[in-house]
Scaffold this motif. Structure first.
Motif, PDB file in Angstrom:
ATOM      1  N   LEU B 151      34.029  -5.409 -14.485  1.00 46.45           N
ATOM      2  CA  LEU B 151      35.179  -4.771 -14.833  1.00 46.45           C
ATOM      3  C   LEU B 151      34.585  -3.599 -16.755  1.00 46.45           C
ATOM      4  CD1 LEU B 151      37.447  -8.325 -15.914  1.00 46.45           C
ATOM      5  CD2 LEU B 151      37.708  -6.156 -14.174  1.00 46.45           C
ATOM      6  N   GLU B 152      33.764  -3.495 -16.436  1.00 47.56           N
ATOM      7  CA  GLU B 152      32.607  -2.674 -17.805  1.00 47.56           C
ATOM      8  C   GLU B 152      32.917  -2.358 -18.700  1.00 47.56           C
ATOM      9  OE1 GLU B 152      33.133   1.261 -16.271  1.00 47.56           O
ATOM     10  OE2 GLU B 152      32.566   0.630 -14.264  1.00 47.56           O
ATOM     11  N   SER B 153      34.945  -2.497 -19.256  1.00 40.25           N
ATOM     12  CA  SER B 153      34.650  -1.818 -20.525  1.00 40.25           C
ATOM     13  C   SER B 153      36.020  -1.975 -21.156  1.00 40.25           C
ATOM     14  CB  SER B 153      34.641  -0.324 -20.750  1.00 40.25           C
ATOM     15  OG  SER B 153      35.619   0.405 -19.943  1.00 40.25           O
ATOM     16  N   ARG B 154      36.508  -1.903 -21.720  1.00 39.98           N
ATOM     17  CA  ARG B 154      37.874  -2.220 -22.651  1.00 39.98           C
ATOM     18  C   ARG B 154      39.015  -1.038 -21.840  1.00 39.98           C
ATOM     19  NH1 ARG B 154      36.290  -2.787 -28.009  1.00 39.98           N
ATOM     20  NH2 ARG B 154      36.913  -5.097 -27.804  1.00 39.98           N
ATOM     21  N   GLU B 155      38.359  -0.169 -21.768  1.00 42.52           N
ATOM     22  CA  GLU B 155      38.837   1.139 -20.783  1.00 42.52           C
ATOM     23  C   GLU B 155      39.214   0.780 -19.480  1.00 42.52           C
ATOM     24  OE1 GLU B 155      36.233   1.734 -23.214  1.00 42.52           O
ATOM     25  OE2 GLU B 155      37.850   1.909 -25.382  1.00 42.52           O
ATOM     26  N   VAL B 159      42.572  -0.629 -15.936  1.00 41.87           N
ATOM     27  CA  VAL B 159      42.159   0.734 -14.823  1.00 41.87           C
ATOM     28  C   VAL B 159      42.043  -0.086 -13.521  1.00 41.87           C
ATOM     29  CG1 VAL B 159      41.758   2.197 -13.487  1.00 41.87           C
ATOM     30  CG2 VAL B 159      42.612   2.282 -15.858  1.00 41.87           C
ATOM     31  N   MET B 160      41.065  -1.777 -13.570  1.00 38.78           N
ATOM     32  CA  MET B 160      40.125  -1.671 -12.056  1.00 38.78           C
ATOM     33  C   MET B 160      41.514  -3.211 -11.353  1.00 38.78           C
ATOM     34  SD  MET B 160      36.797  -3.119 -10.710  1.00 38.78           S
ATOM     35  CE  MET B 160      36.991  -4.450 -10.077  1.00 38.78           C
ATOM     36  N   LEU B 161      42.044  -4.040 -12.835  1.00 43.39           N
ATOM     37  CA  LEU B 161      43.310  -4.506 -12.353  1.00 43.39           C
ATOM     38  C   LEU B 161      44.381  -4.243 -12.082  1.00 43.39           C
ATOM     39  CD1 LEU B 161      42.226  -6.887 -15.876  1.00 43.39           C
ATOM     40  CD2 LEU B 161      42.344  -7.203 -13.594  1.00 43.39           C
ATOM     41  N   ASP B 162      44.574  -2.974 -12.360  1.00 46.54           N
ATOM     42  CA  ASP B 162      45.411  -2.654 -11.587  1.00 46.54           C
ATOM     43  C   ASP B 162      45.474  -1.670 -10.531  1.00 46.54           C
ATOM     44  OD1 ASP B 162      47.658  -2.546 -14.117  1.00 46.54           O
ATOM     45  OD2 ASP B 162      46.883  -0.472 -14.817  1.00 46.54           O
ATOM     46  N   ALA B 163      44.331  -1.551  -9.750  1.00 41.48           N
ATOM     47  CA  ALA B 163      44.092  -1.242  -8.945  1.00 41.48           C
ATOM     48  C   ALA B 163      44.335  -2.434  -8.055  1.00 41.48           C
ATOM     49  CB  ALA B 163      42.897  -0.227  -8.828  1.00 41.48           C
ATOM     50  N   LEU B 164      43.494  -3.419  -8.535  1.00 40.71           N
ATOM     51  CA  LEU B 164      43.538  -4.397  -7.868  1.00 40.71           C
ATOM     52  C   LEU B 164      44.997  -4.920  -7.215  1.00 40.71           C
ATOM     53  CD1 LEU B 164      41.041  -7.162  -8.643  1.00 40.71           C
ATOM     54  CD2 LEU B 164      40.857  -4.595  -7.077  1.00 40.71           C
ATOM     55  N   ALA B 165      45.889  -4.746  -8.414  1.00 39.60           N
ATOM     56  CA  ALA B 165      47.137  -5.056  -8.146  1.00 39.60           C
ATOM     57  C   ALA B 165      47.988  -4.421  -7.437  1.00 39.60           C
ATOM     58  CB  ALA B 165      48.401  -5.319  -9.515  1.00 39.60           C
ATOM     59  N   ARG B 166      47.959  -2.930  -6.833  1.00 40.55           N
ATOM     60  CA  ARG B 166      48.136  -1.933  -5.932  1.00 40.55           C
ATOM     61  C   ARG B 166      47.411  -2.594  -4.437  1.00 40.55           C
ATOM     62  NH1 ARG B 166      46.810   2.023  -8.941  1.00 40.55           N
ATOM     63  NH2 ARG B 166      45.397   2.371  -8.115  1.00 40.55           N
ATOM     64  N   VAL B 215      13.620   5.666  -7.295  1.00 40.95           N
ATOM     65  CA  VAL B 215      15.137   5.911  -7.483  1.00 40.95           C
ATOM     66  C   VAL B 215      15.548   5.216  -8.658  1.00 40.95           C
ATOM     67  CG1 VAL B 215      17.121   5.806  -6.188  1.00 40.95           C
ATOM     68  CG2 VAL B 215      15.302   6.604  -4.529  1.00 40.95           C
ATOM     69  N   ALA B 216      16.914   5.829  -9.391  1.00 45.28           N
ATOM     70  CA  ALA B 216      17.585   5.494 -10.071  1.00 45.28           C
ATOM     71  C   ALA B 216      18.885   5.775  -9.787  1.00 45.28           C
ATOM     72  CB  ALA B 216      16.961   6.044 -11.941  1.00 45.28           C
ATOM     73  N   SER B 217      19.550   4.444 -10.404  1.00 49.99           N
ATOM     74  CA  SER B 217      21.432   4.443 -10.351  1.00 49.99           C
ATOM     75  C   SER B 217      21.154   5.962 -11.410  1.00 49.99           C
ATOM     76  CB  SER B 217      21.836   3.679 -10.339  1.00 49.99           C
ATOM     77  OG  SER B 217      21.400   2.903 -11.525  1.00 49.99           O
ATOM     78  N   GLU B 218      23.050   6.325 -11.811  1.00 50.87           N
ATOM     79  CA  GLU B 218      23.199   6.633 -12.930  1.00 50.87           C
ATOM     80  C   GLU B 218      23.391   5.347 -13.617  1.00 50.87           C
ATOM     81  OE1 GLU B 218      24.210   9.336 -12.991  1.00 50.87           O
ATOM     82  OE2 GLU B 218      24.861  10.752 -11.344  1.00 50.87           O
ATOM     83  N   TRP B 219      23.615   5.920 -15.534  1.00 54.11           N
ATOM     84  CA  TRP B 219      23.625   4.451 -15.724  1.00 54.11           C
ATOM     85  C   TRP B 219      25.108   3.981 -15.867  1.00 54.11           C
ATOM     86  CZ3 TRP B 219      20.576   2.703 -19.170  1.00 54.11           C
ATOM     87  CH2 TRP B 219      19.025   3.692 -19.221  1.00 54.11           C
ATOM     88  N   PHE B 220      25.655   3.190 -15.797  1.00 53.53           N
ATOM     89  CA  PHE B 220      26.990   1.841 -15.641  1.00 53.53           C
ATOM     90  C   PHE B 220      27.363   1.667 -16.787  1.00 53.53           C
ATOM     91  CE2 PHE B 220      25.550  -2.104 -13.702  1.00 53.53           C
ATOM     92  CZ  PHE B 220      24.050  -0.882 -12.998  1.00 53.53           C
ATOM     93  N   ASP B 221      28.418   1.054 -17.110  1.00 52.79           N
ATOM     94  CA  ASP B 221      28.549   0.033 -18.190  1.00 52.79           C
ATOM     95  C   ASP B 221      28.822  -2.022 -17.333  1.00 52.79           C
ATOM     96  OD1 ASP B 221      28.920   1.200 -20.904  1.00 52.79           O
ATOM     97  OD2 ASP B 221      30.443   1.126 -20.786  1.00 52.79           O
ATOM     98  N   TYR B 222      28.037  -2.455 -17.863  1.00 52.41           N
ATOM     99  CA  TYR B 222      28.313  -4.368 -16.617  1.00 52.41           C
ATOM    100  C   TYR B 222      28.704  -4.977 -18.345  1.00 52.41           C
ATOM    101  CZ  TYR B 222      28.056  -7.291 -13.683  1.00 52.41           C
ATOM    102  OH  TYR B 222      27.553  -7.338 -12.103  1.00 52.41           O
ATOM    103  N   LEU B 223      29.225  -5.842 -17.891  1.00 55.51           N
ATOM    104  CA  LEU B 223      30.219  -6.211 -19.365  1.00 55.51           C
ATOM    105  C   LEU B 223      29.839  -7.976 -18.590  1.00 55.51           C
ATOM    106  CD1 LEU B 223      32.258  -6.505 -21.614  1.00 55.51           C
ATOM    107  CD2 LEU B 223      34.181  -6.900 -19.887  1.00 55.51           C
ATOM    108  N   ASN B 224      29.990  -8.531 -19.803  1.00 49.10           N
ATOM    109  CA  ASN B 224      29.463 -10.016 -19.583  1.00 49.10           C
ATOM    110  C   ASN B 224      30.278  -9.907 -20.966  1.00 49.10           C
ATOM    111  OD1 ASN B 224      27.211 -10.340 -18.353  1.00 49.10           O
ATOM    112  ND2 ASN B 224      25.420 -10.183 -19.560  1.00 49.10           N
ATOM    113  N   THR B 232      41.702 -11.217 -23.317  1.00 54.75           N
ATOM    114  CA  THR B 232      42.782 -10.112 -23.928  1.00 54.75           C
ATOM    115  C   THR B 232      42.188  -9.116 -23.163  1.00 54.75           C
ATOM    116  OG1 THR B 232      40.006  -8.966 -25.242  1.00 54.75           O
ATOM    117  CG2 THR B 232      40.795  -9.997 -26.447  1.00 54.75           C
ATOM    118  N   LEU B 233      41.063  -8.809 -22.199  1.00 54.77           N
ATOM    119  CA  LEU B 233      41.301  -8.080 -21.100  1.00 54.77           C
ATOM    120  C   LEU B 233      42.646  -8.116 -19.854  1.00 54.77           C
ATOM    121  CD1 LEU B 233      37.474  -7.392 -20.134  1.00 54.77           C
ATOM    122  CD2 LEU B 233      39.101  -6.015 -22.173  1.00 54.77           C
TER     123      LEU B 233
END
Lengths: 260, 260
Positions: B151-155, B159-166, B215-224, B232-233
């Protein structure tokens, strides 16, 4: 957002302190984010961007878990022993328990502290060069656990071997465990060896740093060389390469004897 | 001499491919410098300079080695299941073997390939957003193995939860396993949480990248996040947080149900 650079510090010592706490329950254990126990991992970066992780617990292994060449090395120890890069004291503590006179030398404060907590009585926090000014004299020098790598380079090896000669009683020997790096066909390593040679370095002259949590070591050279390369390094020093035991290839145990 | 930067690539996929080879003997195994077997280690860097290594083998664990909350999650699955961040297929393969309809989604090509080699039949190499344009519809969405973090972040979360609803059939549910990061007293983590909050981020909004060999991945947000933060999310999305099972604290299993 950019990444913060790690702080330079005693990465090895911090790691070995945590590995000791995890194995024994003595001292604060590393706090994982979650509840599940996690092994302590040694993370090594190479200057070509390669990163590798390996469990750190083996630094604390009891003799029954050692590699065969470690046992063969111990049978060659005699007199007063200096264990160079003593780490968590794995080898030195076993020698001490057999009644031998052994000193553990390391540049890592954390490693020395763990060795002492595990019962090693005679320890020195210093580089070989610093310690070579001391009055102590030894009959056996140990570079086990791949610590032949501490010879570093074509430039550094004779300086270190001279320092050991200054610390040596007549007839002293060095027991050094190395790893021949040239058996691999992995293009990441083969290419690294080639680029090293193009720069006048040994193929297996690794440029490394350790990282543990928020701390990194300085970058250092660590030499994986063949027995033939070792022979060229020893030539011209007060030492003579008298035997190579490579029964556990690619690992080998080299014996060097003082020529006086 | 400076360090080369790692190449950006499928670090997770490369790692899981090697972990699969080590566990099964299928495919080329990672070539260690030496002869001793080495476990495959996942190396995670955080943007404050923290680095952590952990054995990667758990991604391949059979059900008898799973955490209790994974088993409880599986009992809540029904209908057509989308396993998001399927990894090596650990969960999806078990569901498939129980006769359930399950699709494994991942952005890692290597992870999808390993899942397929292990027998998972229905896989999708895509982001959730890309896949939300497809005609498929699901009754259960899985975010297990800490994948609530996706879910990454507040932003990003709404968006992800809307995509899952679709992608959802009426009455669908999301089963998401998270980790509450706020139980720690480790100053490295507590300080990180505070600096995150000062920048308007969740305390446990980790900025990470994976590294594996070159190899490295791109930087990404990961939400604990805590269960309260998750609540609230979810507010204002088509989903409702209906239960939190925190018997395995600090891990928890959240159930979200579609409000139509």
């Amino acid at each position: 957002m950019t990444m913060e650079q790690p702080t330079i510090g005693d990465a090895f010592g911090d790691m070995i302190t945590d590995a000791y706490a995890v194995r024994t329950g003595i001292g604060p254990r590393p706090l994982a984010g979650g509840r599940l126990p996690r092994p302590v991992i040694e993370v090594i970066e190479r200057d070509d961007g390669l990163i590798n992780g390996a469990p750190a617990d083996h630094y604390l292994d009891e003799p029954d878990a050692w590699q065969p060449h470690d046992h063969r090395a111990l049978r060659l120890c005699r007199g007063h022993v200096l264990d160079i890069g003593v780490g968590a004291g794995r080898i030195a503590i076993e020698l001490q328990s057999r009644g031998m006179a052994v000193t553990g030398l390391d540049t890592s404060r954390g490693a020395i502290e763990v060795s002492r907590r595990r019962g090693l009585r005679d320890t020195v926090l210093a580089t070989v060069d610093e310690y070579a000014r001391a009055a102590a004299r030894y009959d056996t020098f140990l570079l086990l656990g791949n610590n032949l790598g501490l010879l570093e380079s074509r430039e550094r090896a004779p300086v270190m071997l001279d320092a050991l000669a200054r610390l040596a009683n007549p007839g002293a020997r060095i027991l050094a465990q190395g790893a021949d790096p040239y058996g691999t066909s992995d293009p990441v390593h083969v290419g690294y060896h080639e680029r090293n040679r193009a720069r006048g370095r040994f193929g297996g002259q690794l440029r490394l740093r350790l990282r543990y949590r928020m701390v990194a070591s300085e970058w250092f050279d660590y030499l994986n060389c063949s027995a033939e390369e070792l022979e060229t390094l020893v030539a011209g020093t007060p030492w003579r390469l008298t035997s190579i035991d490579d029964r556990d290839r690619p690992y080998y145990l080299a014996v060097m004897e003082l020529m006086r």
